[in-house]
Design a protein around this motif. Structure first.
Motif, PDB file in Angstrom:
ATOM      1  N   LEU A  82       0.833  -1.208   0.000  1.00 20.70           N
ATOM      2  CA  LEU A  82       0.000   0.000   0.000  1.00 20.70           C
ATOM      3  C   LEU A  82       0.866   1.255   0.000  1.00 20.70           C
ATOM      4  O   LEU A  82       0.580   2.220  -0.717  1.00 20.70           O
ATOM      5  CB  LEU A  82      -0.930  -0.003   1.216  1.00 20.70           C
ATOM      6  N   TYR A  83       1.916   1.236   0.821  1.00 18.61           N
ATOM      7  CA  TYR A  83       2.832   2.382   0.844  1.00 18.61           C
ATOM      8  C   TYR A  83       3.377   2.663  -0.551  1.00 18.61           C
ATOM      9  O   TYR A  83       3.464   3.812  -0.980  1.00 18.61           O
ATOM     10  CB  TYR A  83       4.003   2.123   1.797  1.00 18.61           C
ATOM     11  N   GLN A  84       3.737   1.598  -1.254  1.00 20.20           N
ATOM     12  CA  GLN A  84       4.310   1.776  -2.592  1.00 20.20           C
ATOM     13  C   GLN A  84       3.296   2.384  -3.538  1.00 20.20           C
ATOM     14  O   GLN A  84       3.607   3.287  -4.319  1.00 20.20           O
ATOM     15  CB  GLN A  84       4.798   0.423  -3.133  1.00 20.20           C
ATOM     16  N   VAL A  85       2.044   1.887  -3.456  1.00 15.99           N
ATOM     17  CA  VAL A  85       0.979   2.439  -4.305  1.00 15.99           C
ATOM     18  C   VAL A  85       0.751   3.910  -3.985  1.00 15.99           C
ATOM     19  O   VAL A  85       0.643   4.756  -4.889  1.00 15.99           O
ATOM     20  CB  VAL A  85      -0.325   1.640  -4.115  1.00 15.99           C
ATOM     21  N   LEU A  86       0.680   4.226  -2.688  1.00 15.11           N
ATOM     22  CA  LEU A  86       0.435   5.613  -2.284  1.00 15.11           C
ATOM     23  C   LEU A  86       1.596   6.517  -2.686  1.00 15.11           C
ATOM     24  O   LEU A  86       1.387   7.633  -3.180  1.00 15.11           O
ATOM     25  CB  LEU A  86       0.220   5.685  -0.771  1.00 15.11           C
ATOM     26  N   MET A  87       2.821   6.036  -2.491  1.00 11.75           N
ATOM     27  CA  MET A  87       3.980   6.855  -2.841  1.00 11.75           C
ATOM     28  C   MET A  87       4.039   7.092  -4.352  1.00 11.75           C
ATOM     29  O   MET A  87       4.329   8.205  -4.806  1.00 11.75           O
ATOM     30  CB  MET A  87       5.269   6.179  -2.362  1.00 11.75           C
ATOM     31  N   ASP A  88       3.750   6.057  -5.131  1.00 13.09           N
ATOM     32  CA  ASP A  88       3.751   6.219  -6.587  1.00 13.09           C
ATOM     33  C   ASP A  88       2.684   7.220  -7.022  1.00 13.09           C
ATOM     34  O   ASP A  88       2.913   8.058  -7.904  1.00 13.09           O
ATOM     35  CB  ASP A  88       3.513   4.872  -7.270  1.00 13.09           C
ATOM     36  N   GLU A  89       1.503   7.132  -6.400  1.00 14.49           N
ATOM     37  CA  GLU A  89       0.424   8.047  -6.754  1.00 14.49           C
ATOM     38  C   GLU A  89       0.753   9.480  -6.327  1.00 14.49           C
ATOM     39  O   GLU A  89       0.465  10.444  -7.063  1.00 14.49           O
ATOM     40  CB  GLU A  89      -0.879   7.588  -6.105  1.00 14.49           C
ATOM     41  N   LEU A  90       1.375   9.613  -5.153  1.00 15.85           N
ATOM     42  CA  LEU A  90       1.769  10.953  -4.702  1.00 15.85           C
ATOM     43  C   LEU A  90       2.782  11.570  -5.661  1.00 15.85           C
ATOM     44  O   LEU A  90       2.702  12.763  -5.999  1.00 15.85           O
ATOM     45  CB  LEU A  90       2.355  10.881  -3.289  1.00 15.85           C
ATOM     46  N   LYS A  91       3.732  10.760  -6.099  1.00 18.38           N
ATOM     47  CA  LYS A  91       4.718  11.256  -7.055  1.00 18.38           C
ATOM     48  C   LYS A  91       4.041  11.676  -8.356  1.00 18.38           C
ATOM     49  O   LYS A  91       4.338  12.737  -8.909  1.00 18.38           O
ATOM     50  CB  LYS A  91       5.764  10.179  -7.332  1.00 18.38           C
ATOM     51  N   THR A  92       3.120  10.825  -8.832  1.00 22.56           N
ATOM     52  CA  THR A  92       2.421  11.123 -10.080  1.00 22.56           C
ATOM     53  C   THR A  92       1.625  12.419  -9.960  1.00 22.56           C
ATOM     54  O   THR A  92       1.647  13.267 -10.864  1.00 22.56           O
ATOM     55  CB  THR A  92       1.480   9.964 -10.447  1.00 22.56           C
ATOM     56  N   ARG A  93       0.913  12.582  -8.837  1.00 23.14           N
ATOM     57  CA  ARG A  93       0.085  13.776  -8.665  1.00 23.14           C
ATOM     58  C   ARG A  93       0.937  15.034  -8.472  1.00 23.14           C
ATOM     59  O   ARG A  93       0.588  16.100  -8.993  1.00 23.14           O
ATOM     60  CB  ARG A  93      -0.856  13.581  -7.472  1.00 23.14           C
ATOM     61  N   CYS A  94       2.025  14.898  -7.738  1.00 22.50           N
ATOM     62  CA  CYS A  94       2.924  16.058  -7.570  1.00 22.50           C
ATOM     63  C   CYS A  94       3.509  16.481  -8.911  1.00 22.50           C
ATOM     64  O   CYS A  94       3.544  17.670  -9.236  1.00 22.50           O
ATOM     65  CB  CYS A  94       4.051  15.714  -6.591  1.00 22.50           C
ATOM     66  N   ASP A  95       3.954  15.495  -9.695  1.00 20.12           N
ATOM     67  CA  ASP A  95       4.543  15.801 -10.997  1.00 20.12           C
ATOM     68  C   ASP A  95       3.505  16.442 -11.919  1.00 20.12           C
ATOM     69  O   ASP A  95       3.805  17.412 -12.630  1.00 20.12           O
ATOM     70  CB  ASP A  95       5.097  14.531 -11.638  1.00 20.12           C
ATOM     71  N   ALA A  96       2.290  15.886 -11.902  1.00 21.64           N
ATOM     72  CA  ALA A  96       1.234  16.446 -12.754  1.00 21.64           C
ATOM     73  C   ALA A  96       0.903  17.881 -12.346  1.00 21.64           C
ATOM     74  O   ALA A  96       0.670  18.743 -13.209  1.00 21.64           O
ATOM     75  CB  ALA A  96      -0.015  15.568 -12.661  1.00 21.64           C
ATOM     76  N   TYR A  97       0.906  18.138 -11.057  1.00 22.25           N
ATOM     77  CA  TYR A  97       0.636  19.499 -10.576  1.00 22.25           C
ATOM     78  C   TYR A  97       1.723  20.467 -11.060  1.00 22.25           C
ATOM     79  O   TYR A  97       1.431  21.572 -11.541  1.00 22.25           O
ATOM     80  CB  TYR A  97       0.569  19.503  -9.053  1.00 22.25           C
ATOM     81  N   LEU A  98       2.966  20.053 -10.945  1.00 23.71           N
ATOM     82  CA  LEU A  98       4.077  20.917 -11.352  1.00 23.71           C
ATOM     83  C   LEU A  98       4.079  21.162 -12.856  1.00 23.71           C
ATOM     84  O   LEU A  98       4.355  22.275 -13.311  1.00 23.71           O
ATOM     85  CB  LEU A  98       5.404  20.289 -10.921  1.00 23.71           C
TER      86      LEU A  98
END
Length: 641
Positions: free
Chosen positions: A294-310
């Motif tokens: 779950l941590y891996q899924v959440l971390m990957d999604e956080l990275k994806t969302r942060c990158d998309a925001y930037l």
């Protein structure tokens, strides 16, 4: 009394029993009959105390249960493991008690002690069975050289893994010669990860050839139909035959938990991993935590969302660009984007975007809640279960820190990239890069022209170094060289006349000129022009970027040398002499290179006598050879002495 209290009482009795030494080691089913009274001198009161404790702890085990039930229930209650060293001490105490007891009259305590001792001797590692039935951690999989589908896909991108068949693993033995050949093969591999994988695979193969002991903790691979292989911990119950092993896969060790596994799918823990079994805190590293996925899924999604925001807010060009910058693949042309990213990222680090962070928190909370509602409690390692769940429940609230860390990481990447770009900028501003380019294109022209002449039987040894005072070895060879040069110059001049670039009439060559020769001459010059001007164009683009940056002009403003020169005059009063000199030198370099390219298409600008385009530099080498050869013919053609 529970098992934990019993062990506490045993700890208090350590001093009372440490001098009692059993006369014989006991492991067989008939061990009680073979014991003799111990040689210790402890009082009957101490023996009686231990007798009472054993009777009380014996009540914890129902008639249909094994000691595995008692130990595992104790673990479920107290969430603490029995240390390896403590289990060994308890075994000695109980063994000493049995040795000091009159074995002719078996007391209830002695019978209970016998069963408990047998259990402890067959469960030297992890007597609580805390690991049994659990999946191994990534650490264990790596140490044992087991390649999961994900890891295989990652390693499979390497040429080495495709070339390596691991055929030696099919052998039961390896000769020294075979081992030496394999080591040499490893030394030739390019991918160190593959070498490490193969070494571990060989080590596991060698360990798997060793005999398995009853009660030993192992890793087994269960395969069902088309499902991915499942790896989990078990304990050896017995050897069915040479090819199969009976393994217990549940902490209670009931008959229903015993599976028959081919020996080839059983992985003993190597020495390094067995050391982890000695200490409870180290054992935690051997078991997979269900929250890791779950941590891996959440971390990957956080990275994806942060990158998309930037990216959507034009703060960074793309995640790929940041990855390139992080690897040092950054150039002066990236300077505008780099400065933009730096400016915005510094702002985000100081003042994180609250609306975006609230969205992250909401997403994480929902995912954690879903996981918590559907999680399999039995999949957790009991000693760390509460800690894992507690950390998971706090995960969503840490989204501000995690997002900010992501922004900080990108900021650090941009700052590092700016240092790389700054070094290149200094080389361009101080003129050293221009000097390097000049040397490069002159060497390239010389090499390519000389290679071309060699391919047309031109002899570079025909003319001696001091050709004015020293005659050539062969005047015919000199004349042949001269004919070759003149044919080349004639061909190119004809080509320029066909393009309307010159009206100069050359004397027709007396030699027949093939179409191939014409194409080769034109190709030589055009290829060199393309290759060199591509590099010069890149230099000019970088120089323009630097000049715009020096005057803090926007990237989309059309670059104009006149405008930049005017800006320099307007602002030179606020500049240091060094900076002014650098900008002037760079303006001169850009002006020179642009005129070089302009003269390729309009060579009639006779006022630019000090600027020679690439075509002129190429022809100059041919003209130099022509002059040399004509001089040799003139000096030595009539002089026969």
């Amino acid at each position: 009394m529970d098992l934990a209290t019993f062990f506490e009482e045993l700890d208090e009795l350590k001093g009372a029993t440490k001098e009692i030494t059993p006369t014989k080691s006991v492991k067989s089913d008939g061990w009680l009959k073979n014991l003799k009274k111990g040689s210790g001198s402890k009082s009957k009161g101490e023996i009686s105390t231990l007798e009472k404790l054993l009777i009380q702890v014996g009540k914890l085990k129902q008639s249909h249960e094994t000691w595995a039930h008692v130990f595992y229930r104790n673990l479920q209650t107290h969430h603490t493991l029995t240390p390896h060293a403590s289990a060994q001490q308890y075994r000695v105490i109980i063994s000493n008690y049995i040795a000091a007891t009159n074995t002719k009259e078996l007391s209830p305590g002695t019978v209970i002690a016998g069963g408990l001792l047998q259990y402890l001797e067959s469960h030297e590692d992890d007597p609580d069975n805390s690991m049994i039935g659990h999946a191994p951690s990534e650490l264990v999989m790596t140490q044992l050289g087991i390649v999961t589908p994900t890891k295989k896909e990652r390693l499979g991108t390497s040429d080495d893994i495709r070339e390596s068949s691991l055929s030696y693993l099919n052998q039961t033995q390896m000769t020294f010669k075979e081992l030496k050949q394999q080591v040499i093969k490893w030394s030739e591999m390019r991918d160190e990860k593959v070498v490490l994988y193969e070494l571990r695979a060989l080590a596991v193969h060698l360990v798997k050839e060793q005999p398995l002991n009853r009660g030993e903790i192992v890793l087994l691979c269960k395969v069902r139909d088309n499902d991915p292989p499942q790896y989990l911990y078990g304990r050896i119950k017995e050897h069915r035959n040479e090819e199969e092993v009976a393994i217990t896969t549940h902490a209670y060790e009931d008959e229903g938990s015993v599976v028959i596994v081919p020996r080839s799918r059983v992985y003993p823990l190597n020495g390094g991993l067995r050391q982890y079994l000695q200490f409870p805190k180290q054992m935690e590293k051997l078991v997979l935590d269900p929250t890791d996925a779950l941590y891996q899924v959440l971390m990957d999604e956080l990275k994806t969302r942060c990158d998309a925001y930037l990216i959507s807010n034009a703060i960074i060009p793309s995640a790929h660009t940041l990855s390139e910058w992080n690897g040092g693949n950054v150039a002066v042309s990236d300077l505008p984007a780099l400065r933009n990213s730096l400016r915005h990222l510094r702002s985000l680090v100081e003042v994180p975007p609250q609306a975006f962070l609230l969205q992250l928190e909401s997403y994480c909370s929902q995912e954690v809640e879903t996981f918590y509602r559907n999680m399999d409690h039995s999949a957790f390692f009991i000693p760390t279960k509460q800690q894992s769940i507690s950390i998971l429940q706090r995960f969503a609230s840490s989204r501000v820190t995690m997002a900010k860390q992501r922004f900080q990481r990108f900021l650090a990447i941009c700052e590092g990239a700016l240092e790389v770009v700054s070094a290149e900028m200094r080389a361009i501003l101080d003129g050293s890069r221009k000097s390097e380019l000049t040397d490069w294109w002159l060497v390239l022209i010389r090499e390519k022209v000389d290679q071309f002449l060699e391919s047309h039987n031109y002899s570079f040894n025909a003319v001696p170094p001091n050709y004015i005072d020293q005659p050539p070895h062969s005047l015919d060879l000199v004349k042949n060289n001269l004919r070759t040069i003149k044919r080349i110059l004639f061909v190119y001049q004809q080509h320029r006349m066909s393009l309307g670039l010159t009206s100069t009439q050359l004397q027709p060559s007396s030699e027949e000129i093939s179409v191939t020769t014409q194409e080769e001459v034109i190709a030589l010059i055009e290829d060199l022009k393309i290759k060199i001007y591509d590099v010069l164009d890149d230099f000019c683009e970088k120089a323009q970027t630097i000049l715009l940056d020096q005057f803090q002009l926007e990237e989309d403003i059309p670059f104009d040398l006149v405008t930049v020169t005017s800006l320099l005059k307007l602002t030179e009063g606020s500049m240091t002499a060094e900076r002014k000199e650098s900008i002037e030198r760079l303006l001169a370099d850009v002006t020179y290179m642009k005129k070089m390219k302009f003269l390729e298409t309009d060579p009639t600008k006779s006022s630019e006598k000090d600027i020679v385009p690439i075509t002129g530099l190429i022809l100059n080498r041919f003209y130099r050879f022509e002059h040399e050869l004509e001089t040799v013919v003139e000096v030595w053609g009539k002089n026969t002495s």
